[in-house]
Write an enzyme that holds these catalytic residues in place. Structure first.
Site, PDB file in Angstrom:
ATOM      1  N   TYR A 136       0.483   1.351   5.732  1.00  0.00           N
ATOM      2  CA  TYR A 136      -0.549   0.351   5.407  1.00  0.00           C
ATOM      3  C   TYR A 136      -1.489   0.967   4.379  1.00  0.00           C
ATOM      4  CZ  TYR A 136      -4.699  -2.604   5.788  1.00  0.00           C
ATOM      5  OH  TYR A 136      -5.769  -3.415   5.507  1.00  0.00           O
ATOM      6  N   GLU A 224      -4.615  -5.284  -0.648  1.00  0.00           N
ATOM      7  CA  GLU A 224      -4.018  -4.883   0.625  1.00  0.00           C
ATOM      8  C   GLU A 224      -2.505  -4.917   0.496  1.00  0.00           C
ATOM      9  OE1 GLU A 224      -4.926  -5.844   5.244  1.00  0.00           O
ATOM     10  OE2 GLU A 224      -4.168  -7.536   4.080  1.00  0.00           O
TER      11      GLU A 224
END
Length: 417
Positions: A136, A224
């Protein structure tokens, strides 16, 4: 889509774009992505499969909301479940055709869309890759520290909120001082926290620098990537792209704010409000609010909640609205079928209370008033404003204070505890 940060951090707004658009920007700035094709029809999706010439592709629904992979697709009229998961793998032309047929035109419901979901009008057909591990990565603006925050975790492909709650130690953070820029030791620190090999670290370092440059040069508010992946040959690839931009910088980036904006992903009322020079965000409550000033608007919503009510919107007409803008604002509120009552709270400074009153009268006479309306006017020309409202034959309740107004509207709609 344009949406307030927070949900209501004043009137600073952001523009979201689709994954396929974000990946095009990534590629332009040197970030490694898989080859992919944007499709708006089944035929284009099939053509994408043929063009990519890959034994495995991912067929991805493109909406402005997260959680697509765990979402569910439903037929618009019957709400019948059509497909579980808005991101699917396909290994043949026929599978691509079948998936595209089930995705396009149907409603994708995820944790972020709410029960109403979003209609799928765009797909992204992307070549597969050999994944060794999923990570992530996010770049955000940390307003408290006045810095750019970069977060990375070995727990990719998962809801980052779950990771933060259950294993927060697995989220690694660095803060970039805007006066110094991104420093080499900070990149090394992140790479070590992910346990990357030397080869993967070099690939990761180049990507982080490219993403940082994109973030700064395009006035992003968020990037993101979930998942960011390491391939079996230790190359770091962005397998996702969620990118948003600071609306205050729209004048600097017309290529993005005019070229990449998808109006079909936005609330029609929010677009109408923007065109009229109003700040509006639709919420889930049943008490419509018309206020001048962002701070006063948020205070009004807080007091409504204090008395057991739920605001249906954030609507700031600003300090210099004219009668037509007030009328438009009122029309927007009245157009929300969830609204059971309306509270108008105006503190007249530059804004004159008599203008608000005339705008309200004009709008209610045109649309009809089927719900209770409570009005609190204070400041410039508030006496004239109250006289205009009192002279009307409409079912309008005037009050002296915000507290009295919030309590009254909650009582009138039968709310409260």
């Amino acid at each position: 889509m344009f949406k307030d940060v927070g949900p209501l951090a004043g009137t600073a707004r952001i523009l979201n774009i689709h994954e396929y658009q974000g990946k095009a920007l990534f590629a332009e700035h040197g970030v490694l992505v898989q080859s992919g094709v944007h499709a708006t029809s089944v035929e284009e999706a099939i053509a994408g499969w043929e063009q990519l010439d890959s034994g495995l592709v991912a067929v991805k629904c493109q909406i402005h909301a997260g959680g697509r992979g765990k979402g569910s697709l439903h037929e618009p009229q019957s709400n019948e479940l059509v497909l579980q998961g808005g991101v699917q793998l396909a290994r043949s032309r026929d599978e691509v055709e079948s998936l595209a047929s089930k995705m396009l035109g149907n409603i994708l419901v995820t944790k972020q869309t709410g029960a109403s979901g979003k209609k799928v009008q765009n797909l992204y057909v992307e070549a597969g890759c050999d994944i060794a591990h999923e990570y992530y990565l996010a770049l955000l603006v940390d307003r408290e520290k006045k810095s750019l925050l970069i977060m990375a975790s070995t727990e990719g492909g998962m809801e980052i909120e779950e990771v933060a709650e259950e294993t927060p130690e697995k989220i690694n953070k660095i803060w970039v001082d805007p006066s110094a820029g991104l420093l080499g030791f900070q990149i090394g620190e992140l790479a070590r926290s992910l346990g990357l090999s030397k080869t993967a670290s070099r690939s990761f370092s180049g990507m982080i620098r490219s993403l940082y440059n994109l973030f700064i040069s395009k006035d992003c508010s968020m990037i993101e990537i979930n998942p960011l992946v390491r391939t079996t040959d230790d190359v770091i690839v962005a397998l996702d792209a969620k990118v948003s931009f600071d609306g205050n910088a729209a004048f600097r980036h017309p290529d993005i704010f005019e070229g990449l904006r998808d109006l079909s992903e936005e609330e029609g009322t929010e677009i109408l409000a923007e065109e009229a020079g109003l700040s509006y965000v639709k919420l889930d409550g049943d008490i419509g609010c018309l206020v001048n000033g962002a701070g006063l608007a948020m205070a009004t919503m807080d007091v409504i909640k204090l008395y057991g009510g739920e605001p249906a919107n954030f609507l700031d007409v600003g300090g210099g609205a004219d009668e037509q803008q007030v009328k438009t604002a009122f029309n927007i509120i009245m157009g929300d079928q969830n609204v059971k009552g309306i509270l108008i709270n105006i503190f007249g400074g530059i804004m004159r209370c008599d203008i608000i009153a005339r705008g309200v009268i004009s709008a209610t006479e045109e649309l009809g008033l089927s719900v209770p309306l409570v009005v609190r006017l204070s400041g410039t020309n508030f006496e004239q404003g109250r006289e205009i409202l009192a002279a009307s034959t409409l079912n309008i309740y005037t009050v002296e204070t915000l507290s009295e107004g919030a309590q009254r509207i909650v009582e009138l709609i039968g709310g409260g505890e």
